[in-house]
Design an enzyme around this catalytic site. Sequence first.
Site, PDB file in Angstrom:
ATOM      1  N   ASP A  56       0.842  -1.203   0.000  1.00 57.05           N
ATOM      2  CA  ASP A  56       0.000   0.000   0.000  1.00 57.05           C
ATOM      3  C   ASP A  56       0.876   1.253   0.000  1.00 57.05           C
ATOM      4  O   ASP A  56       0.365   2.373  -0.062  1.00 57.05           O
ATOM      5  CB  ASP A  56      -1.005   0.010   1.152  1.00 57.05           C
ATOM      6  N   SER A  57       2.193   1.047  -0.007  1.00 58.87           N
ATOM      7  CA  SER A  57       3.137   2.143  -0.264  1.00 58.87           C
ATOM      8  C   SER A  57       2.882   2.787  -1.615  1.00 58.87           C
ATOM      9  O   SER A  57       3.376   3.882  -1.891  1.00 58.87           O
ATOM     10  CB  SER A  57       4.572   1.622  -0.209  1.00 58.87           C
ATOM     11  N   ASP A  95      -0.780  -6.185  -0.027  1.00 59.53           N
ATOM     12  CA  ASP A  95      -1.217  -5.547   1.210  1.00 59.53           C
ATOM     13  C   ASP A  95      -2.730  -5.406   1.257  1.00 59.53           C
ATOM     14  O   ASP A  95      -3.354  -5.015   0.264  1.00 59.53           O
ATOM     15  CB  ASP A  95      -0.616  -4.149   1.327  1.00 59.53           C
ATOM     16  N   LYS A 123      -1.186  -9.476   3.240  1.00 58.40           N
ATOM     17  CA  LYS A 123      -0.466  -8.973   4.416  1.00 58.40           C
ATOM     18  C   LYS A 123      -1.349  -8.016   5.196  1.00 58.40           C
ATOM     19  O   LYS A 123      -2.009  -7.148   4.617  1.00 58.40           O
ATOM     20  CB  LYS A 123       0.828  -8.265   4.008  1.00 58.40           C
ATOM     21  N   GLU A 125      -1.515  -5.499   8.878  1.00 64.51           N
ATOM     22  CA  GLU A 125      -0.734  -4.802   9.894  1.00 64.51           C
ATOM     23  C   GLU A 125      -1.440  -4.880  11.244  1.00 64.51           C
ATOM     24  O   GLU A 125      -2.628  -4.588  11.344  1.00 64.51           O
ATOM     25  CB  GLU A 125      -0.572  -3.320   9.524  1.00 64.51           C
ATOM     26  N   GLU A 192       9.139  -3.992  10.826  1.00 63.71           N
ATOM     27  CA  GLU A 192       9.555  -2.704  10.275  1.00 63.71           C
ATOM     28  C   GLU A 192       9.995  -1.742  11.375  1.00 63.71           C
ATOM     29  O   GLU A 192       9.289  -1.544  12.370  1.00 63.71           O
ATOM     30  CB  GLU A 192       8.413  -2.067   9.474  1.00 63.71           C
TER      31      GLU A 192
END
Length: 277
Positions: A56-57, A95, A123, A125, A192
């Site tokens: 999602d960067s 993501d 993925k 978070e 991270e």
Amino acid sequence: MSYIDPSNPSLVSPLTISHFQKMRVSGEKITVLTAYDSSFAALFDQAGIEIILVGDSLGNVIQGHKSTIPVTINDVAYHTSCVARAIYRAFLISDMPFASYGDATQATKNAAQLMQAGAHMIKLEGGLRLVPIISHLVDQGIPVCAHLGLTPQSVNTLGGFKVQGKSQESADLMLSDAIALEKSGAQMLVLEAIPSALGKKITETLKIPTIGIGAGPDCSGQVLVMHDALGAFPGRQPKFVKNFLTPTGSIDKAIKLYIDEVKAGTFPAIEHCFKSA
């Protein structure tokens, strides 16, 4: 490292999660880069990158947002489909964007969209709160990569892009969360922006591969945003970033250098790492 010949995909064995588990056990480092389109995905795949992440960067480096929060599930699905069409060997992780996995039902619906777009794994978070969601996804046959430490989707809660796990209390909590996520069925874990010593401890404690980004050299593998690895993103760079393009002069050679340094354990070096408080 030899190139993969995309004209003869029958000679290419697609990588699977069991392959990465074997790499973790043998100590061979796993190489990961983000990609968002077919051209770069094909280039990375041919160069030998083992995992491609549709992060999602893309909100920052593609869409121009100041955070990942505006990215939607449709955005990630679109870029996932672009990447999936171009790769033969690399494993593809996508993501789940902000607010797309609030409960098991929502998470399953959105994860299915990404898997149908071509992802091999999704993925998420977060820590302990994700345990029931991950368990449900795994029960539905959806492989999950968890993500601890600096979680960009929580940047407003965290008070900015800050190193996490620096105190003993927060480090112990992160280790506890990592163990719980593994038990819930997560098959991989991104760490991270945490102290190297904590990255090492979590990696040694878990049985699943860990992928570090600013988490020290002892993780099972390393990931960078492709724009950071190629020096293509303006502004202040995080401590854990290295530009591989400048010393090589070409994208092809830069990716090969990244792979070589990750495999050799020379990246990340001490200047890319964080210490505990």
